[in-house]
Structures are given as structure tokens and as C-alpha cells.
Design a protein around this motif. Sequence first.
Motif, PDB file in Angstrom:
ATOM      1  N   SER A   1       2.039 -14.937  -0.729  1.00  0.00           N
ATOM      2  CA  SER A   1       1.836 -14.115   0.455  1.00  0.00           C
ATOM      3  C   SER A   1       2.864 -14.485   1.520  1.00  0.00           C
ATOM      4  O   SER A   1       3.500 -15.547   1.454  1.00  0.00           O
ATOM      5  CB  SER A   1       0.426 -14.312   1.011  1.00  0.00           C
ATOM      6  OG  SER A   1       0.253 -13.593   2.215  1.00  0.00           O
TER       7      SER A   1
ATOM      8  N   ASP B   1       1.772 -13.987   4.814  1.00  0.00           N
ATOM      9  CA  ASP B   1       0.853 -14.057   5.947  1.00  0.00           C
ATOM     10  C   ASP B   1       0.148 -15.408   5.893  1.00  0.00           C
ATOM     11  O   ASP B   1      -0.475 -15.752   4.880  1.00  0.00           O
ATOM     12  CB  ASP B   1      -0.168 -12.916   5.846  1.00  0.00           C
ATOM     13  CG  ASP B   1      -1.268 -13.045   6.873  1.00  0.00           C
ATOM     14  OD1 ASP B   1      -1.019 -12.751   8.054  1.00  0.00           O
ATOM     15  OD2 ASP B   1      -2.388 -13.460   6.476  1.00  0.00           O
TER      16      ASP B   1
ATOM     17  N   PRO C   1      -2.622 -16.983   7.145  1.00  0.00           N
ATOM     18  CA  PRO C   1      -4.024 -17.114   6.717  1.00  0.00           C
ATOM     19  C   PRO C   1      -4.220 -16.785   5.235  1.00  0.00           C
ATOM     20  O   PRO C   1      -4.991 -17.463   4.543  1.00  0.00           O
ATOM     21  CB  PRO C   1      -4.763 -16.115   7.625  1.00  0.00           C
ATOM     22  CG  PRO C   1      -3.920 -16.044   8.856  1.00  0.00           C
ATOM     23  CD  PRO C   1      -2.512 -16.128   8.361  1.00  0.00           C
ATOM     24  N   GLU C   2      -3.504 -15.754   4.756  1.00  0.00           N
ATOM     25  CA  GLU C   2      -3.630 -15.404   3.343  1.00  0.00           C
ATOM     26  C   GLU C   2      -2.981 -16.465   2.454  1.00  0.00           C
ATOM     27  O   GLU C   2      -3.478 -16.765   1.360  1.00  0.00           O
ATOM     28  CB  GLU C   2      -3.005 -14.040   3.063  1.00  0.00           C
ATOM     29  CG  GLU C   2      -3.271 -13.555   1.638  1.00  0.00           C
ATOM     30  CD  GLU C   2      -2.758 -12.154   1.384  1.00  0.00           C
ATOM     31  OE1 GLU C   2      -3.129 -11.581   0.343  1.00  0.00           O
ATOM     32  OE2 GLU C   2      -1.990 -11.633   2.221  1.00  0.00           O
TER      33      GLU C   2
ATOM     34  N   ALA D   1      -5.500 -19.129   2.087  1.00  0.00           N
ATOM     35  CA  ALA D   1      -6.542 -18.701   1.155  1.00  0.00           C
ATOM     36  C   ALA D   1      -6.052 -18.769  -0.284  1.00  0.00           C
ATOM     37  O   ALA D   1      -6.778 -19.229  -1.186  1.00  0.00           O
ATOM     38  CB  ALA D   1      -7.005 -17.287   1.504  1.00  0.00           C
ATOM     39  N   GLN D   2      -4.816 -18.329  -0.530  1.00  0.00           N
ATOM     40  CA  GLN D   2      -4.247 -18.421  -1.871  1.00  0.00           C
ATOM     41  C   GLN D   2      -4.141 -19.883  -2.300  1.00  0.00           C
ATOM     42  O   GLN D   2      -4.420 -20.226  -3.456  1.00  0.00           O
ATOM     43  CB  GLN D   2      -2.868 -17.759  -1.905  1.00  0.00           C
ATOM     44  CG  GLN D   2      -2.889 -16.248  -1.850  1.00  0.00           C
ATOM     45  CD  GLN D   2      -1.498 -15.643  -1.943  1.00  0.00           C
ATOM     46  OE1 GLN D   2      -0.488 -16.337  -1.870  1.00  0.00           O
ATOM     47  NE2 GLN D   2      -1.441 -14.329  -2.124  1.00  0.00           N
TER      48      GLN D   2
ATOM     49  N   THR E   1       7.350 -18.707   6.925  1.00  0.00           N
ATOM     50  CA  THR E   1       7.260 -17.349   6.394  1.00  0.00           C
ATOM     51  C   THR E   1       8.654 -16.727   6.468  1.00  0.00           C
ATOM     52  O   THR E   1       9.602 -17.336   6.977  1.00  0.00           O
ATOM     53  CB  THR E   1       6.292 -16.493   7.229  1.00  0.00           C
ATOM     54  OG1 THR E   1       6.865 -16.316   8.554  1.00  0.00           O
ATOM     55  CG2 THR E   1       4.925 -17.146   7.357  1.00  0.00           C
TER      56      THR E   1
END
Length: 250
Positions: A72, A74, A76-77, A80-81, A100
Motif C-alpha cells: 500500500s 497509505d 494506516p493501510e 494494517a497490511q 511513501t
Amino acid sequence: MTVKSLADLKIKLFTDGADKAQIVEMAKQPWIAGFTTNPSLLKKAGVSDYEAYGRDVVAAVPDRHISFEVFSDDIPEMVAQGRAIATWGKNVYVKLPVTTTRGETLYDAVRTLSRDGVNINFTAIFTQEQVARAVEALDGGAPSCVSVFAGRLADFGYDYRPLMQDAITRARATKTIEIIWASTREAYNVVEADDMGCHIITAPADVLKKLPALGSKTPAELSLGAVQAFREDALSAGLKMTVPASHAAE
């Protein structure tokens, strides 16, 4: 001239690649301590179902470090990943890039994950500031690695040695962080990294397969071998050339 052999190396050797068959093949070598992957290597290997692939590889090699990277862009994502990837196996390290694509840094993200028990491989490190902040973020957390792209720096004419030495010194002052020499280009990089006291080097399988030959031939033997190879190739290619008799006799 003192030349190291494979048996002399203290550095841990990781294979960089995502082809499962190659990973399984390299895992048969007791001197291979782990594996690293990234999205570019996954693309090359034709991987699309990431979780199925990751769990399959972990099942095939359950006893050595394996790094899997989030994809990702992003934060936050990405976190999570990372948490999801960490569930694939106890030997899994979650690989996160230092920023990023917009330049947003992930130091806070890796600090949180590391202190929550997630093994981190912090990657795409190219500067002294990035090294310093990465080590600060990860120090005291779960076991982690910082991947410094020495080979890619060299590709663009930068002397990577001061950066690598600084990174190694900083990491060795901690109890939980190891430095990975990344983007390896040749077998001698392994010797360089070992001489510097680097913890780990990750390299393509074709580079690692050269290591058993370290120190097995003298420079004189290599010279003769090169000359013999040129001669054999000239004969097998059927090379022909007309030379004046007067020159041939000289």
C-alpha cells in the motif's frame, strides 16, 4: 594476498528473490540463513494472491528469516497490511519502506509495530539521517533489520562505505537491530560486508552461488583459465582469418 573462503564468512547470507522453487532450492544450503522479497520480485515471479503465496513459502521454509513487504501507499493501510503479514509465520519479518511515494516517513509506524511485537525489515534506506532515525525508531522493540541499499548507491557513483559503517556501528549499539547490506551486485560485496562487520547481506541466488568458489583459485590460475576459455570459444565458433605468410612467420 589473503582471500576469504565461504567457511571464513561470519556474515549471515540471505537470498533475495521471490521464485518459490528457487527459495526451496537455496534453503537446501545450510549456509543460507534467510530470504528477502519485495513487490518488484513478486511481479517478476508472477505472484498475484499474496497471502496464499506467503503462507506457502513459510510452510516450505519455516525455520529461517523471510521478509515480505507491504504494498500500500497509505500509512494506516500499510500498518494494517504489516499486522496481517506478521500472522503468516513466526519467522516472518514485515518489510516497510522508509517513506511513501509522497515522502511521508514511516518512523512512527514502524515504532508502533515493533513495540507491538512485529518483526520489522525497514527498507529503502539511503542516507545517514534515515539510518539514524530508523535505528532510533526500532531500538528496544521486536527483533528488526534496517536494509541499506549499498549497491544502488554505487550504481550512481556514491561511496556507500561511510554510510554502511555508520549504520553497522549504530545497530551494534542496540540489542535488537541488524543491518542488511542490500542491492548486492557481486560476490566481492559479501567479502566487503563481512570485513565491515555487517550482520546480514542479501543477494540474488546467482551471486550467492559463486561463494563456494571464494579463494579456490589463484590470480595466475584465473588468468590461464580466461586464456583457455578464449581459445576454446574461438575454436568452437569456427573463427577464421587470413594472415599474410610473412606475418604468420613472425
